[in-house]
Design an enzyme around this catalytic site. Structure first.
Site, short mmCIF file in Angstrom:
data_model
loop_
_atom_site.label_atom_id
_atom_site.label_comp_id
_atom_site.label_asym_id
_atom_site.label_seq_id
_atom_site.Cartn_x
_atom_site.Cartn_y
_atom_site.Cartn_z
N LYS A 187 0.87 -1.18 0.00
CA LYS A 187 0.00 0.00 0.00
C LYS A 187 0.90 1.23 0.00
O LYS A 187 1.92 1.26 0.70
CB LYS A 187 -0.87 -0.01 1.26
CG LYS A 187 -1.86 1.15 1.35
CD LYS A 187 -2.72 1.04 2.60
CE LYS A 187 -3.79 2.12 2.65
NZ LYS A 187 -4.62 2.03 3.89
N SER A 205 -9.84 -0.07 7.27
CA SER A 205 -9.23 0.04 5.94
C SER A 205 -8.55 -1.21 5.40
O SER A 205 -8.15 -1.23 4.24
CB SER A 205 -8.23 1.19 5.93
OG SER A 205 -8.91 2.42 5.87
N SER A 207 -9.59 2.21 3.04
CA SER A 207 -8.68 2.90 2.16
C SER A 207 -7.71 1.99 1.41
O SER A 207 -7.14 2.41 0.39
CB SER A 207 -7.89 3.93 2.97
OG SER A 207 -7.05 3.29 3.90
#
Lengths: 100, 490
Positions: free
Chosen positions: B74, B173, B149
């Site tokens: 990420k 997330s 996210s």
């Protein structure tokens, strides 16, 4: 409770964010929506409840932030750290003149 | 090849049936052909150099289970060679002078980094639409959001563009995008995985964890990611654990707490059906369902949306156009430079949260908002401890609905926040939580979109959670389902 347009301008000022009048209007409506949601908290009786700032403190009340010995552990990486800066000179960060 | 588990790939790599370089090339080709916008930065040379190192280790029998396994990060984890943007214009061209602890730990195992994955800006969002670099598409239906996210991480794993990925979870997330994309993800106990080099959003809530196809793959990745780190002051000092050790333990006698507040109004019928079916499956495996209550569940939304923005407003004050990141082109004095830089560099949702956070920390509002939120946070944590006297694990839905369409909730922050109802309290209490695929729902559009089952454990119970998830995955095949096109091709 609801905010006014001048509240939005004031908070933006504190947060160092430039905000146009048009943007402030739109933001005002959204912030009031958020604060209406947040306002639900006021109905909760929390007398005698200690605030919880570190989640694991709920499990280990004696938990405290670790302190390390006051020794130099990291190498000097100033040059590497300054490579990603927008403007530097002689190892210093450049900003607009503050004092005449 | 690209649908295989870590264990299967590892045995092929060690048996010299495929090289790390060939495996990396295969995944890089899949990424090139993908139109999901899941990857933000791919540098084939860097990836192939890591793969060549892995091949050397394999050659000299110095391999771990992860040597040569393609993974991706990420774009919240900083990397020395790939850009690290946090999905923000503020860090569009930022290259970190160091690797995050999680990144270097995975390098040490010989895992091969395929690149950096798209996410909501500074991890603030539940749909990945808040990325400066555009939304990620859900591989099950490109009209749908992948969740957020960690949307890029979830979409990339679901589309089989990577074997595993790192994610971060501040209010859901990891779990929410895992649910919406039909993959497995675990958010460990707060303090389990180092936050060093993880671009900070809300420091008392942020926690990194793995996302992959199966619980077993997550356990292998978590073994590499977890551990005490001197560089993170909130890292917990504990003996290292092997999270793969107890995967096969039988579930007979397991007490599953089912919170009644998670099955009330607002939960879509299709999601409820899939979750209830999963609970029945657990009963067949020998578990017992116990109704429990988490009475402050609905308060987790206001509490989270005070605490997280408060911490964010403080964390993001570092972005001032002086030491790194974007600086406005034209400005007058220093103040003007700060204000223009931040207004240009941050997107709308990030600015909104900074404003909310700044307000609730102001003199005169601090007690009513920030301290009140922290007091209710303690009540929420206590509710869980009471619940865990009656059960070993808590299960319920991850999200109230399946994935919605891109654009459906844009411009309505409150509508987005309400969707986080089942995931926020886990972060507020600092507990470990998982999402595993458990079926499909039709949503409002009458299309098939994945449903996730949420597992919440007590502090440091990750191994137990992974065991409970693994046994379910041995009895069902939801985790093997892949979106169209993901299993075919090269």
């Amino acid at each position: 409770m609801s905010l006014s347009l001048s509240d939005v301008q004031h908070i933006a000022n504190l947060a160092q964010l430039e905000i146009s009048d048009e943007r402030a209007e739109k933001t005002l409506a959204q912030l009031n929506g958020i604060f209406a949601l947040v306002g639900q908290m006021s109905a909760v009786d929390t007398t005698g409840i200690e605030p919880l700032s570190h989640p694991i403190a709920a499990l280990m009340p004696e938990l405290s932030l670790r302190l390390r010995d006051d020794r130099v552990l990291e190498p000097d990486l100033r040059d590497a750290y300054q490579q990603c800066a927008p403007a530097t000179q002689d190892g210093l960060y450049l900003v607009p003149r503050v004092v005449e | 090849m690209h649908t295989k588990s870590i264990k299967e790939l590892s045995s092929l790599l060690r048996g010299k049936k495929i090289s790390a370089t060939e495996l990396a090339q295969l995944f890089l080709a899949r990424i090139r052909q993908s139109d999901l916008n899941a990857f933000l930065h791919v540098d084939e040379e860097l990836t192939l150099a890591q793969a060549a190192d892995a091949d050397t280790r394999l050659e000299f029998d110095d391999a771990t289970l992860l040597t040569g396994i393609p993974i991706a990060h990420k774009d919240i984890f900083v990397t020395q060679r790939w850009r690290s943007t946090a999905g923000s214009r503020m860090l569009e061209n930022y290259v970190s002078p160091f690797d995050a602890t999680v990144v270097s730990k995975l390098i040490d195992t010989g895992a091969v980094n395929l690149g950096k994955l798209n996410c909501d800006e500074f991890a603030m969002g539940s749909s990945n639409e808040n990325s400066y670099f555009g939304p990620v598409k859900n591989p099950w239906d490109k009209a749908a959001v992948p969740g957020g996210s960690s949307g890029g991480s979830a979409a990339a794993v679901a589309a089989r563009l990577t074997v595993g990925a790192t994610g971060t979870d501040t209010g859901g997330s990891i779990r929410q995008p895992a649910a919406l994309c039909g993959i497995t993800g675990i958010k460990p106990t707060y303090g389990r995985v180092s936050r060093y080099g993880m671009i900070a959003y809300a420091s008392s809530l942020d926690q990194g964890g793995p996302m992959a196809k199966t619980a077993e793959d997550c356990a292998i990745l978590l073994n590499a990611m977890a551990g005490f780190d001197l560089r993170d002051s909130t890292s917990i000092q504990r003996r290292d654990e092997d999270f793969t050790q107890g995967l096969e333990k039988p579930l007979s006698g397991l007490r599953i707490g089912v919170p009644k507040e998670y099955f009330g109004a607002g939960l879509a019928t299709d999601v409820e059906q899939a979750v209830r079916a999963a609970l029945s499956e657990y009963e067949k495996l020998g578990a017992k369902l116990v109704e429990i209550s988490l009475p402050n569940t609905s308060l987790s939304i206001p509490v989270y949306y005070v605490i997280a923005p408060a911490e964010a407003s403080s964390n993001l004050s570092r972005f001032d156009g002086v030491r790194y990141g974007h600086r406005a082109k034209e400005y007058g004095d220093l103040q003007d430079m700060y204000r223009k830089t931040r207004a240009e560099g941050f997107g709308e949702e990030v600015q909104r949260r900074i404003l909310v956070g700044t307000y609730v920390l102001c003199h005169g509002y601090y007690d009513a908002y920030y301290l009140q939120a922290q007091r209710i946070r303690r009540l929420i944590a206590q509710d869980f401890q009471l619940a865990f006297t009656q059960c070993d694990v808590i299960m319920g839905p991850v999200t109230p609905t399946v994935a919605w369409d891109i654009g459906d909730k844009a411009d309505d922050p409150v509508a987005n926040y309400l969707g986080d109802i089942y995931t926020l309290s886990t972060n507020l209490a600092g507990l470990p939580g998982m999402s595993i695929p458990c079926g499909f729902g039709q949503g409002e559009k009458n299309v098939n979109r994945p449903v996730g089952l949420q597992l919440t454990g007590n502090y440091f119970d990750e191994a137990r959670l992974l065991n409970i998830a693994h046994k379910f995955q041995q009895a069902t095949d939801w985790h093997l389902r892949a979106p169209e096109g993901a299993t075919a091709g090269i």
